[in-house]
Design a protein around this motif. Structure first.
Motif, short mmCIF file in Angstrom:
data_model
loop_
_atom_site.label_atom_id
_atom_site.label_comp_id
_atom_site.label_asym_id
_atom_site.label_seq_id
_atom_site.Cartn_x
_atom_site.Cartn_y
_atom_site.Cartn_z
N ASN A 1 -7.03 -1.56 3.93
CA ASN A 1 -6.21 -2.38 3.05
C ASN A 1 -5.49 -3.45 3.87
N ILE A 2 -6.22 -4.53 4.16
CA ILE A 2 -5.68 -5.55 5.06
C ILE A 2 -5.48 -6.90 4.37
N GLY B 1 12.08 -4.43 8.53
CA GLY B 1 11.18 -5.38 7.88
C GLY B 1 10.42 -4.69 6.76
N VAL B 2 9.18 -5.13 6.53
CA VAL B 2 8.34 -4.53 5.50
C VAL B 2 7.10 -3.93 6.17
N TYR B 3 6.16 -3.46 5.35
CA TYR B 3 5.01 -2.73 5.90
C TYR B 3 3.68 -3.26 5.37
N GLN B 4 2.63 -2.85 6.07
CA GLN B 4 1.28 -2.92 5.53
C GLN B 4 0.59 -1.59 5.86
N VAL B 5 0.19 -0.87 4.83
CA VAL B 5 -0.47 0.43 5.02
C VAL B 5 -1.99 0.20 4.97
N LEU B 6 -2.66 0.46 6.09
CA LEU B 6 -4.11 0.24 6.14
C LEU B 6 -4.88 1.26 5.32
N GLY B 7 -4.34 2.47 5.22
CA GLY B 7 -5.06 3.52 4.51
C GLY B 7 -6.10 4.21 5.37
N GLY C 1 0.79 -1.23 0.00
CA GLY C 1 0.00 0.00 0.00
C GLY C 1 0.82 1.27 0.00
N ASN C 2 2.16 1.15 -0.03
CA ASN C 2 3.03 2.32 -0.11
C ASN C 2 2.84 3.03 -1.45
N LEU C 3 3.12 4.34 -1.50
CA LEU C 3 3.14 5.06 -2.76
C LEU C 3 4.58 5.11 -3.26
#
Ligand SMILES: [Zn+2]
Ligand SMILES: [Zn+2]
Lengths: 198, 198
Positions: free
Chosen positions: B122-123, B101-107, B60-62
């Motif tokens: 955004n899960i 680590g890495v990410y998860q962007v919920l928005g 979900g990153n830009l």
């Protein structure tokens, strides 16, 4: 952060007045989260305004025509010229609707420290109008700052040369140290209405 | 003020977050006073960023590539996923350099009042990664707000389903009521370093 094109956008936004890196990132993210609805219309508006903008060769206003709408407005009195420092000041007076004459935008103030001398100020169109004898009053609406006062006295010296021209200055209602374009409409109206001979 | 194209630019600038009519006019004047040096480069940067920007389908990153630079970085640990509310939060953590680590962007966050439910967040890419068994730790880095807490508890319920996955949350150093992306790097590092099981 996030690719060259995004970094470059953030860098340019960060150069806008009042912006820091944080606000630049916030605005970039806002625009990039919905490019079609936010970024594209703004890019297009910038392009169109950039193509259309002209500096009025008579008064120094920014407009899409030269001479500007104000200079060519038949309902305005071209014999009363209000001298302001910036286009922002002119727009502030227009929003307040307190001046029915025309303008001269100096584009700054005398400032020896900043290296701004008389030759840097946009004054010759006003002198031309004075020489043509079409001006009966000049209103000095400069900021109540040291530079504004310096500029006003320099202008008064120059304007004393033209006989039959009343030179007045906005006075009452201007907070000391204040800039013109942050004043509310009422204060602007009071300051202009209570103008007195310089 | 000053022609249709200029008015339209001021109108669009006034819709940017944190902007009012006054700041919109100030920025418009700044840009229009020197279009070649100021306005044109910004318009071009907007266009290029708008053409290049992509939302990473994994996190979900830009970024200008999908998957983003972070998701494809071989030096990062894809088994540790940090869940954040916004891309701005992700960028803040990246600037602090505290998460490898890495990410998860919920928005966003769950917010019944604003009508934002689980289906708006955004899960699913995170759940997919969990189902593949490639994740060993999920760090919840949500804001210390009511909505952040609501979202965190909802996520903890969902994540409890996956055995062998440690769920932790940033805690120490987060001022109550604070958003993540206004914290300084040291606070972010402390909050992340002192994470504890959720
Ligand atoms: Zn004009
Ligand atoms: Zn990604």
């Amino acid at each position: 952060m996030g690719g060259h094109e995004i970094e470059q956008l953030i860098r340019l936004l960060g150069r806008l007045p009042g912006f820091g890196p944080r606000s630049a990132r916030r605005i970039a993210l806002f625009l990039l989260r919905d490019p079609q609805a936010r970024l594209v219309p703004l890019a297009r508006a910038l392009e169109r305004a950039g193509d259309a903008v002209k500096t009025c060769s008579t008064c120094g206003n920014l407009d899409t025509v030269d001479p500007c709408h104000i200079c060519t407005d038949p309902l305005r009195d071209p014999s009363v010229v209000c001298v302001v420092e910036t286009v922002g000041d002119l727009w502030a007076l227009e929003r307040a609707g307190v001046h029915r004459g025309v303008y001269q935008v100096l584009g700054g103030t005398l400032s020896p420290l900043a290296g701004i001398g008389p030759e840097d100020l946009n004054i010759s169109p006003l002198l031309e109008r004075l020489e043509q004898g079409s001006v009966r009053e000049v209103i000095l609406a400069l900021g109540a700052t040291v530079e504004g006062a310096t500029t006003m006295h320099w202008l008064m010296d120059k304007l004393a040369f033209y006989e039959g021209v009343t030179v007045s200055r906005v006075a009452q209602g201007m907070p000391v140290g204040g800039a013109l374009d942050v004043l509310d409409d009422g204060t602007l109206a009071a300051a202009l209405g209570a103008r007195r001979p310089a």
